[in-house]
Motif scaffolding. Structure first.
Motif, PDB file in Angstrom:
ATOM      1  N   LYS A   1      29.106  46.339  21.567  1.00 55.89           N
ATOM      2  CA  LYS A   1      29.164  44.873  21.539  1.00 55.89           C
ATOM      3  C   LYS A   1      29.579  44.328  22.897  1.00 55.89           C
ATOM      4  CE  LYS A   1      28.754  41.073  19.177  1.00 55.89           C
ATOM      5  NZ  LYS A   1      27.453  40.675  18.619  1.00 55.89           N
ATOM      6  N   LEU A   2      30.548  44.997  23.541  1.00 58.16           N
ATOM      7  CA  LEU A   2      30.979  44.557  24.863  1.00 58.16           C
ATOM      8  C   LEU A   2      29.850  44.676  25.884  1.00 58.16           C
ATOM      9  CD1 LEU A   2      34.574  46.089  25.069  1.00 58.16           C
ATOM     10  CD2 LEU A   2      33.969  43.687  24.820  1.00 58.16           C
ATOM     11  N   LYS A   3      29.067  45.720  25.738  1.00 58.01           N
ATOM     12  CA  LYS A   3      27.919  45.870  26.639  1.00 58.01           C
ATOM     13  C   LYS A   3      26.920  44.733  26.440  1.00 58.01           C
ATOM     14  CE  LYS A   3      28.091  50.897  27.191  1.00 58.01           C
ATOM     15  NZ  LYS A   3      27.389  52.175  26.941  1.00 58.01           N
ATOM     16  N   GLU A   4      26.705  44.370  25.171  1.00 59.51           N
ATOM     17  CA  GLU A   4      25.794  43.253  24.891  1.00 59.51           C
ATOM     18  C   GLU A   4      26.339  41.949  25.487  1.00 59.51           C
ATOM     19  OE1 GLU A   4      25.208  43.051  20.724  1.00 59.51           O
ATOM     20  OE2 GLU A   4      24.228  45.006  20.576  1.00 59.51           O
ATOM     21  N   VAL A   5      27.657  41.728  25.299  1.00 53.85           N
ATOM     22  CA  VAL A   5      28.273  40.509  25.853  1.00 53.85           C
ATOM     23  C   VAL A   5      28.170  40.512  27.369  1.00 53.85           C
ATOM     24  CG1 VAL A   5      30.435  39.252  26.109  1.00 53.85           C
ATOM     25  CG2 VAL A   5      29.811  40.197  23.883  1.00 53.85           C
ATOM     26  N   ASP A   6      28.399  41.695  27.984  1.00 54.36           N
ATOM     27  CA  ASP A   6      28.334  41.790  29.432  1.00 54.36           C
ATOM     28  C   ASP A   6      26.921  41.498  29.933  1.00 54.36           C
ATOM     29  OD1 ASP A   6      29.799  42.523  31.875  1.00 54.36           O
ATOM     30  OD2 ASP A   6      28.306  44.115  32.002  1.00 54.36           O
ATOM     31  N   ALA A   7      25.919  42.000  29.197  1.00 54.99           N
ATOM     32  CA  ALA A   7      24.533  41.720  29.583  1.00 54.99           C
ATOM     33  C   ALA A   7      24.234  40.222  29.451  1.00 54.99           C
ATOM     34  CB  ALA A   7      23.580  42.540  28.717  1.00 54.99           C
ATOM     35  N   MET A   8      24.729  39.593  28.367  1.00 57.90           N
ATOM     36  CA  MET A   8      24.531  38.156  28.193  1.00 57.90           C
ATOM     37  C   MET A   8      25.211  37.373  29.324  1.00 57.90           C
ATOM     38  SD  MET A   8      25.134  37.901  24.075  1.00 57.90           S
ATOM     39  CE  MET A   8      25.097  36.119  24.098  1.00 57.90           C
ATOM     40  N   LYS A   9      26.406  37.829  29.733  1.00 55.76           N
ATOM     41  CA  LYS A   9      27.124  37.155  30.810  1.00 55.76           C
ATOM     42  C   LYS A   9      26.332  37.248  32.110  1.00 55.76           C
ATOM     43  CE  LYS A   9      29.887  39.275  33.215  1.00 55.76           C
ATOM     44  NZ  LYS A   9      30.930  40.179  33.718  1.00 55.76           N
ATOM     45  N   ASP A  10      25.795  38.461  32.381  1.00 54.85           N
ATOM     46  CA  ASP A  10      25.010  38.625  33.605  1.00 54.85           C
ATOM     47  C   ASP A  10      23.793  37.712  33.604  1.00 54.85           C
ATOM     48  OD1 ASP A  10      26.788  40.481  34.501  1.00 54.85           O
ATOM     49  OD2 ASP A  10      25.612  42.218  33.867  1.00 54.85           O
ATOM     50  N   ASN A  11      23.145  37.612  32.446  1.00 55.49           N
ATOM     51  CA  ASN A  11      21.984  36.717  32.354  1.00 55.49           C
ATOM     52  C   ASN A  11      22.382  35.260  32.567  1.00 55.49           C
ATOM     53  OD1 ASN A  11      20.295  38.872  31.819  1.00 55.49           O
ATOM     54  ND2 ASN A  11      20.569  38.724  29.594  1.00 55.49           N
ATOM     55  N   LEU A  12      23.528  34.870  31.978  1.00 51.95           N
ATOM     56  CA  LEU A  12      23.998  33.496  32.128  1.00 51.95           C
ATOM     57  C   LEU A  12      24.350  33.200  33.587  1.00 51.95           C
ATOM     58  CD1 LEU A  12      24.891  30.805  30.879  1.00 51.95           C
ATOM     59  CD2 LEU A  12      27.145  31.833  30.476  1.00 51.95           C
ATOM     60  N   VAL A  13      25.051  34.141  34.226  1.00 46.14           N
ATOM     61  CA  VAL A  13      25.430  33.945  35.630  1.00 46.14           C
ATOM     62  C   VAL A  13      24.182  33.844  36.503  1.00 46.14           C
ATOM     63  CG1 VAL A  13      26.520  35.065  37.614  1.00 46.14           C
ATOM     64  CG2 VAL A  13      27.699  35.021  35.418  1.00 46.14           C
ATOM     65  N   SER A  14      23.214  34.723  36.237  1.00 45.83           N
ATOM     66  CA  SER A  14      21.983  34.694  37.035  1.00 45.83           C
ATOM     67  C   SER A  14      21.251  33.366  36.868  1.00 45.83           C
ATOM     68  CB  SER A  14      21.085  35.863  36.612  1.00 45.83           C
ATOM     69  OG  SER A  14      19.868  35.838  37.312  1.00 45.83           O
ATOM     70  N   MET A  15      21.147  32.903  35.620  1.00 42.62           N
ATOM     71  CA  MET A  15      20.443  31.649  35.365  1.00 42.62           C
ATOM     72  C   MET A  15      21.194  30.465  35.989  1.00 42.62           C
ATOM     73  SD  MET A  15      19.507  29.938  31.691  1.00 42.62           S
ATOM     74  CE  MET A  15      21.240  29.696  31.335  1.00 42.62           C
ATOM     75  N   THR A  16      22.538  30.449  35.807  1.00 48.48           N
ATOM     76  CA  THR A  16      23.328  29.343  36.351  1.00 48.48           C
ATOM     77  C   THR A  16      23.254  29.302  37.872  1.00 48.48           C
ATOM     78  OG1 THR A  16      24.845  29.549  34.480  1.00 48.48           O
ATOM     79  CG2 THR A  16      25.623  28.309  36.383  1.00 48.48           C
ATOM     80  N   SER A  17      23.340  30.470  38.495  1.00 45.64           N
ATOM     81  CA  SER A  17      23.275  30.529  39.950  1.00 45.64           C
ATOM     82  C   SER A  17      21.925  30.027  40.454  1.00 45.64           C
ATOM     83  CB  SER A  17      23.508  31.965  40.420  1.00 45.64           C
ATOM     84  OG  SER A  17      24.777  32.417  40.005  1.00 45.64           O
ATOM     85  N   HIS A  18      20.885  30.403  39.755  1.00 41.98           N
ATOM     86  CA  HIS A  18      19.549  29.941  40.147  1.00 41.98           C
ATOM     87  C   HIS A  18      19.447  28.423  40.034  1.00 41.98           C
ATOM     88  CE1 HIS A  18      15.212  29.926  40.698  1.00 41.98           C
ATOM     89  NE2 HIS A  18      15.105  29.208  39.588  1.00 41.98           N
ATOM     90  N   GLU A  19      19.990  27.870  38.947  1.00 42.40           N
ATOM     91  CA  GLU A  19      19.931  26.418  38.751  1.00 42.40           C
ATOM     92  C   GLU A  19      20.787  25.671  39.772  1.00 42.40           C
ATOM     93  OE1 GLU A  19      17.943  24.834  36.724  1.00 42.40           O
ATOM     94  OE2 GLU A  19      17.102  26.734  36.002  1.00 42.40           O
ATOM     95  N   LEU A  20      21.896  26.265  40.180  1.00 44.73           N
ATOM     96  CA  LEU A  20      22.750  25.618  41.179  1.00 44.73           C
ATOM     97  C   LEU A  20      22.146  25.679  42.580  1.00 44.73           C
ATOM     98  CD1 LEU A  20      26.304  26.857  40.117  1.00 44.73           C
ATOM     99  CD2 LEU A  20      25.424  24.521  39.951  1.00 44.73           C
ATOM    100  N   ARG A  21      21.452  26.772  42.870  1.00 46.01           N
ATOM    101  CA  ARG A  21      20.911  26.948  44.210  1.00 46.01           C
ATOM    102  C   ARG A  21      19.808  25.933  44.523  1.00 46.01           C
ATOM    103  NH1 ARG A  21      19.682  32.937  45.937  1.00 46.01           N
ATOM    104  NH2 ARG A  21      21.953  32.931  45.837  1.00 46.01           N
ATOM    105  N   SER A  22      19.054  25.539  43.527  1.00 49.67           N
ATOM    106  CA  SER A  22      17.950  24.594  43.756  1.00 49.67           C
ATOM    107  C   SER A  22      18.445  23.236  44.291  1.00 49.67           C
ATOM    108  CB  SER A  22      17.151  24.404  42.461  1.00 49.67           C
ATOM    109  OG  SER A  22      16.561  25.635  42.084  1.00 49.67           O
ATOM    110  N   PRO A  23      19.407  22.555  43.616  1.00 52.30           N
ATOM    111  CA  PRO A  23      19.883  21.268  44.180  1.00 52.30           C
ATOM    112  C   PRO A  23      20.605  21.429  45.512  1.00 52.30           C
ATOM    113  CG  PRO A  23      21.224  21.907  42.300  1.00 52.30           C
ATOM    114  CD  PRO A  23      20.057  22.832  42.309  1.00 52.30           C
ATOM    115  N   LEU A  24      21.283  22.544  45.722  1.00 51.23           N
ATOM    116  CA  LEU A  24      21.951  22.751  47.002  1.00 51.23           C
ATOM    117  C   LEU A  24      20.933  22.880  48.140  1.00 51.23           C
ATOM    118  CD1 LEU A  24      24.827  25.226  46.051  1.00 51.23           C
ATOM    119  CD2 LEU A  24      25.057  22.843  46.792  1.00 51.23           C
ATOM    120  N   THR A  25      19.838  23.554  47.854  1.00 55.68           N
ATOM    121  CA  THR A  25      18.786  23.668  48.868  1.00 55.68           C
ATOM    122  C   THR A  25      18.207  22.289  49.205  1.00 55.68           C
ATOM    123  OG1 THR A  25      18.233  25.874  48.047  1.00 55.68           O
ATOM    124  CG2 THR A  25      16.590  24.792  49.414  1.00 55.68           C
ATOM    125  N   ALA A  26      18.056  21.478  48.166  1.00 54.94           N
ATOM    126  CA  ALA A  26      17.545  20.121  48.391  1.00 54.94           C
ATOM    127  C   ALA A  26      18.534  19.291  49.222  1.00 54.94           C
ATOM    128  CB  ALA A  26      17.285  19.435  47.062  1.00 54.94           C
TER     129      ALA A  26
END
Length: 332
Positions: free
Chosen positions: A195-220
């Motif tokens: 279960k912890l591995k699943e949560v960790d994978a979900m966290k990595d996906n969330l961090v990756s998605m959030t970072s991608h969404e934040l990088r776009s307005p910063l680039t602009a």
């Protein structure tokens, strides 16, 4: 699997113990039978010369019975003319003396050279009934020797072994229960880890998605700042400094977004370090300028204490993070 283990191990142990005890019981019975037959053979030799003297026969039987507790009863019988009836001429049981009997076992034993032996039981326990021919000195049939040989000692030994086996079986079941409960606990740990591995994978996906969404307005924002800076070349030095500080802050945000992507590496102690030799003075000045506006709000003055050159070996971005964190905390 645990339930099968719980049933199989005690079951296998019980079956093995039962087989051993059953085999041991049969072996002891055979040994006891041979012992009884051997005793009758020896008795035959002793009384063969006294077959016609009931008093001497009785004295021999009393002596043998007194010294052998395993012999429950011992009797010598003589047949009538056609050997269909037998009279007890000597016996360890007084009530049977001079009694006559037409018991089938005596008739069968009279007609069998090797005699007969069979297991029987009553309230006293199990015993062998052994009946053999009694020969006189010439070797002719003279009578019968009937003996009842107790199995009490061997049965007590077997019962003790069985009770001990039950105790060991109970201990085995308890040990297996402990192992099964421990296995169930380990199984729970495995589920938790998964279960912890699943949560960790979900966290990595969330961090990756959030970072991608934040990088776009910063680039602009970075692009608009560059365009604005080109159209406002006539600004005074203070305004240009503000533009420069804003640019530094945007770059800093980009670096932070990049760091967010490295959270999993940080937790796994896998931080990538790019070690180079550089002069930290410029990074110090940039960090101070980035945070100068916060200091001005609190009417604090930020300055570089020394401008002497010096080279260090480190990761440029990590040193920048350390300086911004330390200076920022000092201002707060």
């Amino acid at each position: 699997y645990s339930l099968i283990l719980l049933v199989f191990v005690p079951g296998a142990f019980f079956f093995n113990t039962y087989s051993l005890i059953s085999g041991m019981e049969k072996d002891i019975d055979r040994i006891t039978q041979r012992k009884a037959v051997s005793a009758e053979k020896i008795l035959n030799i002793i009384v063969s010369e006294k077959i016609d003297d009931p008093a001497l026969l009785q004295n021999v039987i009393d002596t043998i019975k007194k010294d052998n507790q395993e012999i429950l009863s011992l009797a010598i019988l003589k047949p009538d003319d056609d050997a269909s009836r037998f009279r007890v001429v000597a016996s360890s049981e007084e009530e049977t003396l001079d009694a006559t009997t037409e018991d089938l076992q005596y008739i069968l034993a009279w007609n069998k050279t090797e005699g007969i032996a069979f297991l029987d039981n009553d309230t006293q326990g199990r015993f062998w009934r052994v009946t053999r021919l009694l020969n006189d000195t010439s070797g002719a049939k003279a009578g019968l020797i009937a003996m009842t040989f107790s199995l009490a000692d061997s049965d007590a030994l077997i019962e003790k072994t069985v009770n001990r086996s039950y105790i060991i079986l109970i201990i085995t079941v308890l040990v297996v229960l402990l192992l099964v409960s421990n296995q169930a606990r380990l199984f729970g740990y495995v589920l938790t880890v998964n279960k912890l591995k699943e949560v960790d994978a979900m966290k990595d996906n969330l961090v990756s998605m959030t970072s991608h969404e934040l990088r776009s307005p910063l680039t602009a924002i970075k692009g608009y700042l560059e365009l604005l800076e080109e159209k406002t070349k006539n600004l005074d030095d203070e305004a240009k400094k503000y533009f420069t500080n804003i640019s530094f802050s945007v770059d800093r945000l980009n670096a932070l977004v990049k760091d967010i992507l490295e959270v999993s590496r940080l937790e796994g102690n896998r931080v990538p370090l790019n070690i180079v030799t550089f002069d930290p003075h410029q990074i110090i000045v940039q960090s101070i300028e980035e945070l100068r506006s916060q200091a001005m709000e609190k009417k604090l003055d930020l300055a570089v204490a020394s401008e002497e050159p010096g080279m260090i070996r480190a990761d440029v971005e990590r040193v920048r993070e350390i300086l911004v964190n330390l200076i920022g905390n000092a201002i707060k």
